[in-house]
Design an enzyme around this catalytic site. Structure first.
Site, PDB file in Angstrom:
ATOM      1  N   CYS A 120       0.865  -1.187   0.000  1.00 55.92           N
ATOM      2  CA  CYS A 120       0.000   0.000   0.000  1.00 55.92           C
ATOM      3  C   CYS A 120       0.892   1.225   0.000  1.00 55.92           C
ATOM      4  O   CYS A 120       2.097   1.133   0.213  1.00 55.92           O
ATOM      5  CB  CYS A 120      -0.925   0.010   1.213  1.00 55.92           C
ATOM      6  SG  CYS A 120      -2.375   1.072   0.950  1.00 55.92           S
ATOM      7  N   LYS A 201     -12.311  -4.614   3.193  1.00 58.52           N
ATOM      8  CA  LYS A 201     -11.671  -3.759   4.175  1.00 58.52           C
ATOM      9  C   LYS A 201     -12.615  -2.612   4.493  1.00 58.52           C
ATOM     10  O   LYS A 201     -12.944  -1.816   3.623  1.00 58.52           O
ATOM     11  CB  LYS A 201     -10.369  -3.244   3.576  1.00 58.52           C
ATOM     12  CG  LYS A 201      -9.591  -2.357   4.502  1.00 58.52           C
ATOM     13  CD  LYS A 201      -8.235  -2.080   3.885  1.00 58.52           C
ATOM     14  CE  LYS A 201      -7.454  -1.115   4.719  1.00 58.52           C
ATOM     15  NZ  LYS A 201      -6.168  -0.809   4.095  1.00 58.52           N
ATOM     16  N   LYS A 254     -11.174  -7.428   7.112  1.00 52.02           N
ATOM     17  CA  LYS A 254     -10.500  -6.551   8.068  1.00 52.02           C
ATOM     18  C   LYS A 254     -11.423  -5.408   8.442  1.00 52.02           C
ATOM     19  O   LYS A 254     -11.968  -4.784   7.539  1.00 52.02           O
ATOM     20  CB  LYS A 254      -9.252  -6.020   7.364  1.00 52.02           C
ATOM     21  CG  LYS A 254      -8.421  -5.087   8.165  1.00 52.02           C
ATOM     22  CD  LYS A 254      -7.222  -4.666   7.353  1.00 52.02           C
ATOM     23  CE  LYS A 254      -6.711  -3.373   7.909  1.00 52.02           C
ATOM     24  NZ  LYS A 254      -5.999  -2.602   6.958  1.00 52.02           N
TER      25      LYS A 254
HETATM   26  C1  PBG Z   1      -2.645   0.171   5.334  1.00 52.46           C
HETATM   27  C2  PBG Z   1      -3.089  -0.668   6.450  1.00 52.46           C
HETATM   28  C3  PBG Z   1      -3.846  -0.301   7.582  1.00 52.46           C
HETATM   29  C4  PBG Z   1      -3.893  -1.418   8.397  1.00 52.46           C
HETATM   30  C5  PBG Z   1      -3.217  -2.439   7.756  1.00 52.46           C
HETATM   31  N1  PBG Z   1      -2.738  -1.973   6.538  1.00 52.46           N
HETATM   32  C6  PBG Z   1      -4.404   0.990   7.981  1.00 52.46           C
HETATM   33  C7  PBG Z   1      -5.495   1.607   7.245  1.00 52.46           C
HETATM   34  O1  PBG Z   1      -6.088   1.074   6.316  1.00 52.46           O
HETATM   35  O2  PBG Z   1      -5.753   2.734   7.643  1.00 52.46           O
HETATM   36  C8  PBG Z   1      -4.554  -1.480   9.736  1.00 52.46           C
HETATM   37  C9  PBG Z   1      -4.069  -2.559  10.595  1.00 52.46           C
HETATM   38  C10 PBG Z   1      -4.413  -2.433  12.026  1.00 52.46           C
HETATM   39  O3  PBG Z   1      -5.188  -1.574  12.471  1.00 52.46           O
HETATM   40  O4  PBG Z   1      -3.856  -3.249  12.766  1.00 52.46           O
HETATM   41  N2  PBG Z   1      -3.472   0.263   4.258  1.00 52.46           N
HETATM   42 ZN    ZN Z   2      -3.206   2.097   2.757  1.00 61.39          ZN
END
Ligand code: PBG
Ligand code: ZN
Length: 332
Positions: A120, A201, A254
């Site tokens: 990402c 997500k 997630k």
């Molecule tokens: C990045 C990412 C995030 C998380 C994992 N990869 C943050 C987001 O999407 O803001 C969150 C993981 C966690 O809260 O443990 N894209």
């Molecule tokens: Zn991200």
């Protein structure tokens, strides 16, 4: 006769019998442990909102890798915290980026440890969004420019595979991201590297501690234009279907705990392995309550992870992985 013919208690009276009929058994092989790597020297800094989780500089990373292996955890998910951020997230796809360097180092120390790379841009962009963004002129919301972001995401994935990543886990939920990354990996000669897609997500408050940890909070706007509305489950089905059609090898949900119905839905409808991400706030809430003596941490964690597996998770990404693996082996 007043005796019921079905007596579930008959199968509960004896420990061996309970073990024999247990439907869900957690295994340390189910876990993936996230690790945060940063630049600098001799750094092992605890993340204040995530007790027990640290930022490591490369020169202190080996001790963490040894601890992961000693616990019996067989896979890690690497996150990088770069020195340099810019609008295009350049250090996400640099050959000597922090994640690429970490992957090479970990492969050197522990060739058999499975390395999953989070793919990402949000840790690497100065605005903290997951792609190239512009601000919507009327609503003021941050909108990711889908197609130009995809190119950068593909470059990131290929550079991670080139460094030795075993699994690519793209997390920015842009339309077409799985297909673009699949094609990019194939063209670069990495057709055997699987894609663990963050298919489902949600735009969630449960990422709060992670964003502190990864310095990746959006500087303006939020992620609601590209992450899912927590109220939706049929949309999750559409996301999963498009990722499967595009060539995903695993589907992730997630966060996990508030979305166990979504895990179950994916498990019942599709045949790909399902991954649950037990995210940062789920971890922090347990740690905070445990630190206050309000809960039994070990019992709560094992019950929670068992619940995720029972709901349908084949794989669980969790900050509790090292502890849980040790507890499953009977250590305290
Ligand atoms: C990045 C990412 C995030 C998380 C994992 N990869 C943050 C987001 O999407 O803001 C969150 C993981 C966690 O809260 O443990 N894209
Ligand atoms: Zn991200």
């Amino acid at each position: 006769m007043s005796f019921p013919t079905v007596r579930n208690r008959r199968l509960r009276g004896n420990a061996a019998l309970r073990n024999m009929v247990r439907e869900t058994v957690l295994d340390r092989g189910d876990f993936i442990y996230p690790i945060f790597v940063t630049h600098g020297h001799n750094i092992k800094d605890e993340i204040p909102s995530m007790p027990g989780v640290y930022h490591f500089s490369l020169d202190r990373l080996e001790e963490e890798i040894r601890d992961v292996q000693a616990a019996g955890v067989e896979s890690v998910l690497l996150f990088g915290i770069p020195e340099h951020k810019d609008a295009l997230g350049t250090s996400a796809y640099a050959a000597d980026g922090i994640v690429q360097q970490s992957i090479r180092a970990v492969k050197g120390w522990a060739p058999e440890l499975l390395i999953v790379a989070d793919t990402c841009l949000c840790q690497f962009t100065d605005h903290g969004h997951c792609g190239i963004v512009h601000v919507h002129e009327h609503t003021g919301e941050a909108v990711v420019d889908n197609d130009s972001s995809l190119d950068l995401l593909v470059q990131t994935a290929v550079s991670q595979a080139a460094a030795g990543a075993d699994v690519i886990a793209p997390s920015n939920m842009m339309d077409g991201f799985v297909l673009a990354i699949r094609e990019g990996l194939d063209e670069a000669g990495y057709s055997d590297v699987p894609i663990m897609s963050y298919s489902v997500k949600y735009a969630s408050a449960y990422y709060g501690p992670f964003r502190d940890a990864a310095h990746s909070a959006p500087q303006f706007g939020d992620r609601k234009t590209y992450q899912m509305d927590p109220a939706n489950v049929r949309e999750a089905q559409r996301e999963a279907e498009s990722d499967i059609a595009e060539g995903a090898d695993m589907l992730m949900v997630k966060p996990a705990l508030a979305y166990l119905d979504v895990l179950r839905m994916l498990k019942q409808n599709y045949s790909l392995p399902v991954v649950a991400y037990n995210v940062s706030a789920e971890y922090s809430m347990v740690k905070a309550a445990a630190a206050n003596g309000w809960i039994d941490e070990k019992a709560i964690v094992l019950e929670t992870l068992t619940g995720m597996k029972r709901a349908g998770a084949d794989v669980i990404i969790t900050y509790h992985a090292k502890d849980a693996a040790r507890w499953l082996r009977g250590e305290e």
